[in-house]
Design a protein around this motif. Structure first.
Motif, PDB file in Angstrom:
ATOM      1  N   TYR A  71       0.841  -1.204   0.000  1.00  0.00           N
ATOM      2  CA  TYR A  71       0.000   0.000   0.000  1.00  0.00           C
ATOM      3  C   TYR A  71       0.876   1.254   0.000  1.00  0.00           C
ATOM      4  N   LEU A  72       1.887   1.264   0.875  1.00  0.00           N
ATOM      5  CA  LEU A  72       2.774   2.435   0.973  1.00  0.00           C
ATOM      6  C   LEU A  72       3.658   2.596  -0.253  1.00  0.00           C
ATOM      7  N   ASN A  73       3.931   1.484  -0.931  1.00  0.00           N
ATOM      8  CA  ASN A  73       4.706   1.596  -2.170  1.00  0.00           C
ATOM      9  C   ASN A  73       3.943   2.433  -3.195  1.00  0.00           C
ATOM     10  N   LYS A  74       2.613   2.281  -3.150  1.00  0.00           N
ATOM     11  CA  LYS A  74       1.775   3.053  -4.080  1.00  0.00           C
ATOM     12  C   LYS A  74       1.504   4.459  -3.563  1.00  0.00           C
ATOM     13  N   LYS A  75       1.370   4.594  -2.242  1.00  0.00           N
ATOM     14  CA  LYS A  75       1.096   5.894  -1.621  1.00  0.00           C
ATOM     15  C   LYS A  75       2.096   6.131  -0.495  1.00  0.00           C
ATOM     16  N   PRO A  76       3.293   6.602  -0.858  1.00  0.00           N
ATOM     17  CA  PRO A  76       4.391   6.692   0.125  1.00  0.00           C
ATOM     18  C   PRO A  76       4.096   7.590   1.333  1.00  0.00           C
ATOM     19  N   GLU A  77       3.246   8.591   1.146  1.00  0.00           N
ATOM     20  CA  GLU A  77       2.967   9.483   2.277  1.00  0.00           C
ATOM     21  C   GLU A  77       1.876   8.922   3.194  1.00  0.00           C
ATOM     22  N   GLY A  78       1.288   7.801   2.811  1.00  0.00           N
ATOM     23  CA  GLY A  78       0.250   7.165   3.610  1.00  0.00           C
ATOM     24  C   GLY A  78      -1.131   7.428   3.054  1.00  0.00           C
ATOM     25  N   GLY A  79      -2.131   6.827   3.694  1.00  0.00           N
ATOM     26  CA  GLY A  79      -3.501   7.023   3.233  1.00  0.00           C
ATOM     27  C   GLY A  79      -4.470   6.121   3.958  1.00  0.00           C
ATOM     28  N   MET A  80      -5.758   6.332   3.698  1.00  0.00           N
ATOM     29  CA  MET A  80      -6.759   5.515   4.362  1.00  0.00           C
ATOM     30  C   MET A  80      -6.651   4.072   3.903  1.00  0.00           C
ATOM     31  N   HIS A  81      -6.545   3.160   4.832  1.00  0.00           N
ATOM     32  CA  HIS A  81      -6.324   1.755   4.486  1.00  0.00           C
ATOM     33  C   HIS A  81      -7.593   0.910   4.590  1.00  0.00           C
ATOM     34  N   HIS A  82      -8.297   0.985   5.710  1.00  0.00           N
ATOM     35  CA  HIS A  82      -9.573   0.274   5.825  1.00  0.00           C
ATOM     36  C   HIS A  82     -10.477   0.906   6.876  1.00  0.00           C
ATOM     37  N   VAL A  83     -11.755   0.536   6.813  1.00  0.00           N
ATOM     38  CA  VAL A  83     -12.691   0.918   7.874  1.00  0.00           C
ATOM     39  C   VAL A  83     -13.150  -0.365   8.543  1.00  0.00           C
ATOM     40  N   CYS A  84     -13.402  -0.280   9.840  1.00  0.00           N
ATOM     41  CA  CYS A  84     -13.819  -1.470  10.588  1.00  0.00           C
ATOM     42  C   CYS A  84     -15.180  -1.245  11.236  1.00  0.00           C
ATOM     43  N   TYR A  85     -16.122  -2.096  10.858  1.00  0.00           N
ATOM     44  CA  TYR A  85     -17.465  -2.045  11.424  1.00  0.00           C
ATOM     45  C   TYR A  85     -17.642  -3.198  12.408  1.00  0.00           C
ATOM     46  N   GLU A  86     -18.432  -2.943  13.432  1.00  0.00           N
ATOM     47  CA  GLU A  86     -18.695  -3.987  14.421  1.00  0.00           C
ATOM     48  C   GLU A  86     -19.890  -4.833  13.998  1.00  0.00           C
ATOM     49  N   VAL A  87     -19.786  -6.134  14.244  1.00  0.00           N
ATOM     50  CA  VAL A  87     -20.928  -7.037  14.065  1.00  0.00           C
ATOM     51  C   VAL A  87     -21.048  -7.915  15.312  1.00  0.00           C
ATOM     52  N   LYS A  88     -22.254  -8.393  15.552  1.00  0.00           N
ATOM     53  CA  LYS A  88     -22.476  -9.213  16.753  1.00  0.00           C
ATOM     54  C   LYS A  88     -22.027 -10.648  16.538  1.00  0.00           C
ATOM     55  N   ASP A  89     -22.286 -11.159  15.322  1.00  0.00           N
ATOM     56  CA  ASP A  89     -21.985 -12.564  15.038  1.00  0.00           C
ATOM     57  C   ASP A  89     -21.214 -12.661  13.726  1.00  0.00           C
ATOM     58  N   ILE A  90     -19.917 -12.875  13.845  1.00  0.00           N
ATOM     59  CA  ILE A  90     -19.052 -12.838  12.663  1.00  0.00           C
ATOM     60  C   ILE A  90     -19.321 -14.029  11.734  1.00  0.00           C
ATOM     61  N   ASN A  91     -19.654 -15.178  12.289  1.00  0.00           N
ATOM     62  CA  ASN A  91     -19.898 -16.349  11.447  1.00  0.00           C
ATOM     63  C   ASN A  91     -21.160 -16.172  10.611  1.00  0.00           C
ATOM     64  N   GLU A  92     -22.162 -15.602  11.233  1.00  0.00           N
ATOM     65  CA  GLU A  92     -23.405 -15.336  10.515  1.00  0.00           C
ATOM     66  C   GLU A  92     -23.159 -14.300   9.414  1.00  0.00           C
ATOM     67  N   ALA A  93     -22.405 -13.254   9.767  1.00  0.00           N
ATOM     68  CA  ALA A  93     -22.077 -12.201   8.803  1.00  0.00           C
ATOM     69  C   ALA A  93     -21.343 -12.804   7.607  1.00  0.00           C
ATOM     70  N   CYS A  94     -20.403 -13.679   7.909  1.00  0.00           N
ATOM     71  CA  CYS A  94     -19.587 -14.351   6.901  1.00  0.00           C
ATOM     72  C   CYS A  94     -20.475 -15.116   5.916  1.00  0.00           C
ATOM     73  N   LYS A  95     -21.382 -15.908   6.456  1.00  0.00           N
ATOM     74  CA  LYS A  95     -22.279 -16.725   5.620  1.00  0.00           C
ATOM     75  C   LYS A  95     -23.141 -15.851   4.724  1.00  0.00           C
ATOM     76  N   LYS A  96     -23.751 -14.831   5.343  1.00  0.00           N
ATOM     77  CA  LYS A  96     -24.639 -13.939   4.595  1.00  0.00           C
ATOM     78  C   LYS A  96     -23.896 -13.246   3.467  1.00  0.00           C
ATOM     79  N   LEU A  97     -22.691 -12.757   3.777  1.00  0.00           N
ATOM     80  CA  LEU A  97     -21.924 -12.011   2.789  1.00  0.00           C
ATOM     81  C   LEU A  97     -21.488 -12.908   1.633  1.00  0.00           C
ATOM     82  N   GLN A  98     -21.089 -14.119   1.965  1.00  0.00           N
ATOM     83  CA  GLN A  98     -20.675 -15.047   0.908  1.00  0.00           C
ATOM     84  C   GLN A  98     -21.844 -15.349  -0.025  1.00  0.00           C
TER      85      GLN A  98
END
Ligand code: CO
Length: 137
Positions: A71-98
């Motif tokens: 990522y930094l090789n492309k944007k040496p000065e840095g930049g937004m990398h990811h956003v993190c959202y909370e979920v109650k049940d990651i396995n359920e989220a995983c199944k639904k998203l897939q």
């Protein structure tokens, strides 16, 4: 459908130096910053900026093959990398998203993330060009 997404847990910003970036947040913005956390297994050094309603995670590559380095090789000065959202049940989220066609990175199964909690990452290609982390809380 039921609501799956919860609070914004953090926004992660890739930087060449977490120390330097944290200093800037502290001195220029008067922000509350955490100590440096070295996570060799994840290939990152992190510092958290604690805000009233969320956190900013500064991430710097640590060791070889850090996922942040390309990522930094492309944007040496840095930049937004990811956003993190909370979920109650990651396995359920995983199944639904897939089922709905989202691309989950890595094994496609939840793994223990940088904060000791189960996470998955969704490929930016399948989500408006944004890398999304879902964390079970
Ligand atoms: Co994160």
């Amino acid at each position: 459908d039921k609501i799956m997404i919860g609070k914004l847990n953090h926004v992660a910003i890739a930087v060449p130096s977490v120390k330097k970036a944290a200093k800037q947040y502290k001195n220029m913005l008067g922000a509350k910053v955490s100590d440096i956390l070295e996570l060799p297994n994840h290939g990152v050094k992190t510092i958290f900026i604690e805000l009233n309603n969320t956190k900013i995670e500064l991430i710097e590559p640590f060791g070889e093959n850090s996922p942040i380095q390309s990522y930094l090789n492309k944007k040496p000065e840095g930049g937004m990398h990811h956003v993190c959202y909370e979920v109650k049940d990651i396995n359920e989220a995983c199944k639904k998203l897939q089922k709905s066609g989202a691309i989950i990175l890595g094994t496609g199964k939840p793994s223990i993330g940088a904060h000791g909690k189960p996470v998955i990452f969704l490929h930016p290609k399948s989500f408006n060009g944004t890398l999304i982390e879902l964390e079970e809380v």
